[in-house]
Design a protein around this motif. Structure first.
Motif, short mmCIF file in Angstrom:
data_model
loop_
_atom_site.label_atom_id
_atom_site.label_comp_id
_atom_site.label_asym_id
_atom_site.label_seq_id
_atom_site.Cartn_x
_atom_site.Cartn_y
_atom_site.Cartn_z
N THR A 24 0.86 -1.17 0.05
CA THR A 24 0.04 -0.20 0.19
C THR A 24 0.70 1.11 -0.04
N ILE A 25 0.59 2.12 -0.88
CA ILE A 25 1.50 3.45 -0.98
C ILE A 25 0.55 4.62 -0.86
N ASN A 26 1.06 5.65 -0.61
CA ASN A 26 0.42 7.07 -0.71
C ASN A 26 0.67 7.87 -1.97
N VAL A 27 -0.39 8.31 -2.29
CA VAL A 27 -0.21 9.10 -3.54
C VAL A 27 -0.62 10.46 -3.15
N ASN A 28 -0.23 11.49 -3.63
CA ASN A 28 -0.41 12.77 -3.42
C ASN A 28 -1.50 13.59 -4.39
N GLN A 29 -2.06 14.34 -4.05
CA GLN A 29 -3.00 15.38 -4.95
C GLN A 29 -2.21 15.87 -5.89
N PRO A 30 -2.39 16.22 -7.36
CA PRO A 30 -1.53 16.50 -8.50
C PRO A 30 -1.23 18.06 -8.10
N ARG A 31 -0.06 18.34 -8.53
CA ARG A 31 0.20 20.02 -8.52
C ARG A 31 1.08 20.23 -9.96
N GLY A 32 0.92 21.27 -10.18
CA GLY A 32 1.46 21.76 -11.45
C GLY A 32 0.90 21.19 -12.79
N ARG A 33 1.70 20.57 -13.47
CA ARG A 33 1.34 20.00 -14.70
C ARG A 33 1.02 18.45 -14.27
N ASP A 34 0.84 18.00 -13.36
CA ASP A 34 0.71 16.55 -12.99
C ASP A 34 -0.92 16.25 -13.10
N ILE A 35 -1.15 15.04 -13.36
CA ILE A 35 -2.45 14.76 -13.33
C ILE A 35 -2.47 13.37 -12.53
N ARG A 62 9.65 0.40 -4.18
CA ARG A 62 9.80 1.24 -5.82
C ARG A 62 8.64 0.37 -6.43
N ILE A 63 7.66 1.48 -7.12
CA ILE A 63 6.63 0.85 -8.01
C ILE A 63 7.04 1.03 -9.36
N LEU A 64 7.01 0.12 -10.26
CA LEU A 64 7.44 -0.17 -11.68
C LEU A 64 6.26 0.12 -12.20
N GLY A 65 6.23 -0.20 -13.65
CA GLY A 65 4.89 -0.20 -14.54
C GLY A 65 4.95 1.24 -15.32
N PHE A 66 5.25 1.31 -16.74
CA PHE A 66 5.30 2.36 -17.40
C PHE A 66 4.09 2.41 -18.10
N ASP A 67 3.69 1.68 -19.08
CA ASP A 67 2.57 1.75 -19.85
C ASP A 67 1.33 1.34 -19.32
N ALA A 68 0.34 2.44 -19.23
CA ALA A 68 -0.99 2.29 -18.71
C ALA A 68 -1.97 3.07 -19.51
N VAL A 69 -3.10 2.61 -19.23
CA VAL A 69 -4.38 3.20 -19.45
C VAL A 69 -5.06 3.60 -18.32
N ALA A 70 -5.71 4.95 -18.06
CA ALA A 70 -6.04 5.14 -16.85
C ALA A 70 -7.26 6.34 -17.06
N LYS A 71 -8.04 6.39 -15.86
CA LYS A 71 -9.06 7.45 -15.94
C LYS A 71 -8.57 8.73 -15.04
N VAL A 72 -8.51 9.80 -15.50
CA VAL A 72 -8.37 11.02 -14.68
C VAL A 72 -9.35 11.55 -13.53
N LEU A 73 -8.55 11.47 -12.21
CA LEU A 73 -9.36 11.97 -11.28
C LEU A 73 -9.23 13.36 -10.97
N ALA A 74 -8.11 13.96 -11.22
CA ALA A 74 -7.80 15.56 -10.67
C ALA A 74 -6.84 15.77 -11.48
N VAL A 75 -6.61 17.25 -11.73
CA VAL A 75 -5.43 17.63 -12.49
C VAL A 75 -4.80 18.87 -11.75
N GLY A 76 -3.41 19.12 -11.84
CA GLY A 76 -2.70 20.09 -11.37
C GLY A 76 -3.26 21.46 -11.86
N GLU A 77 -2.85 22.56 -11.14
CA GLU A 77 -3.45 24.11 -11.43
C GLU A 77 -2.83 24.25 -12.91
N ALA A 78 -1.79 23.75 -13.36
CA ALA A 78 -1.27 24.17 -14.45
C ALA A 78 -1.43 23.27 -15.64
#
Lengths: 342, 342
Positions: A24-35, A62-78
């Motif tokens: 189990t990991i922690n994932v932050n809310q997106p900032r800047g150009r992150d989604i 460490r979490i590997l994995g590069f290729d993905a399809v994903a649904k966008v939950l939130a976007v950064g302010e930029a």
């Protein structure tokens, strides 16, 4: 927020249950150009297995994995190009936590909306191989990225049946190239012909005499998708003067580059993660390439290369996928699909 | 017709009087795209000494000599760009009798009218080095061949004071590039600064820290004009991601190409004789490059790189010139001028 994920804390053989573990990991809310996205499907590439094998001991998994399809939950302010609820696809970056996770942060410049008519399992097989194939053909080689724009020109693709090769053949055909590729057995030969290869050489036999028997003296350029050490000397005599040989597999020994000099040949490395690793301005080209490829997919110009799907993203399935990819014999791509049932 | 010439029949040290001998040869009338010329001046390049050293025993003397300025005596029936009495300059081809001769046949596509305002000794120093520098900058590297067309971009030229380097610096400056080069002593430093180098690094010291001290983190692209074995690992860390390293000197050992992969760098060979050796359609670009360079010379944009002239084309003078070039320490170019006083 918390997320289920598959992680590793040291480099172990994939047969070891601790090589990839449910965490189990922690994932932050997106900032800047992150989604921030919820992962729907993730594919396994050779770089996953190499990064796993070479991982030095760490305390935080460490979490590997590069290729993905994903649904966008939130976007950064930029963020300007992606919106909440978009279904996106991407290959991500090697220096950030990967897509073997329920939720992930990704830079919007690396991302595009996934093909509308393809399933997540189908689209998840695309990004890393497609970006590698596209950059090799249209950035490293001087071909033009447009339908039938390179008629009369030829490219030799060593190992056409693998992940990158399966996309390189399709993109090269779309662009009007004559495609020569290599395979080693009937089922891979059938596969590359279905993808559009014009001439298929048996890599167990002499390449030059097979090329001549097919009526070709040489090819304009070449892409090596298997052992650079082995194929560079074999392919050099087959490429026209002033041509370019693109390689994607790191050489194990120093290379006999003098062989390339009489014809003033060029040698180019294609490493898909360079743009993101160095935060180059051109990293946004990866989003734009994926957007173009999604259109080609929806138009039926390219077909999925996902050949096998494992239902459920968890450590056991991921170890299975790594095991298969490590054989180096995988035809097309292997994908894991949500839900996360760790 | 008969012609005086300097020839060789086997590879001998230049200290041996038989290494280069005064001989008489037959030269045919021109046919097809060939022109027949009377040589006025010829320069000696490193390739002359290497070809001499490696010559296997032959009965008919081989005539070396690539760079030349010459007066046109007659033209073949298919010649369209050159006329009798033109004074032309060229680097010729390695698979034909060379310019160490009173008369010579040359393909018109490799030839252009020499600068009008320069002496034959000055112009004879240009062709081979200029073609190498031009093709490296504007064909192998993605720079644009026009005045100030590349402002804001940079190139590192290893060994700027030699023949090719002296032209590469001038052409790069004309094209608007920031030029960083290496030298090893005060007189070569002064010379490259006179030619326009912006930043001069001492090759005895660490290149990266000198570059940083000059305010640069990296260069866009690089041209290696000295030991590729030695400089490839030194220059790789200094080139920006996705950049290209052009090399002209054959490596002696296999090269550690994996160093270039993280940045997806490209490696390109520049060998001036490829186009003529393979009779590529692009061989006509060499005549057109020389025509453009003659205009730059007459406009005073570039200055002569001929640093030493020996009066009289004969075996004794040619052995002297080969001896000097073999030191590898020659600043600019050494030229022999007519008459043939064998």
């Amino acid at each position: 927020m918390q997320a289920k994920a598959v992680g590793l804390t040291q480099g172990l053989p994939v047969s070891d249950p601790n090589s990839l573990q449910d965490v189990t990991i922690n994932v932050n809310q997106p900032r800047g150009r992150d989604i921030l996205v919820a992962v729907l499907a993730t594919a396994v590439n050779p770089i996953d297995t190499k990064q796993r094998q070479g991982q030095s001991p760490v305390t935080t998994p460490r979490i590997l994995g590069f290729d993905a399809v994903a649904k966008v939950l939130a976007v950064g302010e930029a963020v300007t190009t992606i919106m909440t609820d978009d279904v996106v696809y991407y290959a991500g970056a090697v220096d950030r936590p990967g897509s073997d996770a329920q939720y992930q942060l990704v830079d919007e410049r690396l991302v595009a909306c996934a093909p509308k008519t393809w399933s997540p399992a189908q689209s998840a097989g695309l990004p890393l191989t497609t970006l590698t194939a596209w950059e090799a053909l249209f950035e490293k080689l001087p071909f033009t990225a447009a339908a039938d724009a390179n008629l009369g020109q030829s490219v030799l693709i060593i190992n056409g049946a693998g992940g990158v090769g399966s996309m390189a053949i399709q993109l090269a055909k779309w662009a009007g190239l004559q495609v020569i590729t290599t395979t080693g057995k009937p089922e891979t030969t059938e596969w590359v012909k279905r993808l559009g290869a014009d001439i298929v050489l048996d890599y167990h036999q002499d390449l030059g005499s097979q090329l001549a028997a097919a009526g070709l003296q040489a090819v304009d350029h070449a892409i090596l998708l298997h052992s650079t050490d082995q194929y560079l000397p074999l392919v050099t005599p087959l490429v026209r003067p002033l041509g370019t040989i693109v390689a994607v597999v790191t050489n194990q020994h120093p290379l006999p580059m003098a062989l390339l000099k009489p014809k003033s040949l060029n040698f180019a490395w294609e490493f898909m993660f360079t743009k993101a690793n160095y935060q180059l301005p051109s990293m946004a080209t990866q989003g734009s390439i994926l957007a173009q490829v999604a259109q080609l997919a929806d138009a039926g110009v390219i077909v999925p290369t996902t050949k096998r799907t494992l239902a459920g993203i968890n450590a056991a399935n991921l170890r299975t996928a790594h095991t298969i990819v490590e054989t180096g014999q995988m035809l097309g791509k292997i994908v894991l699909t949500a839900p996360f049932d760790a």
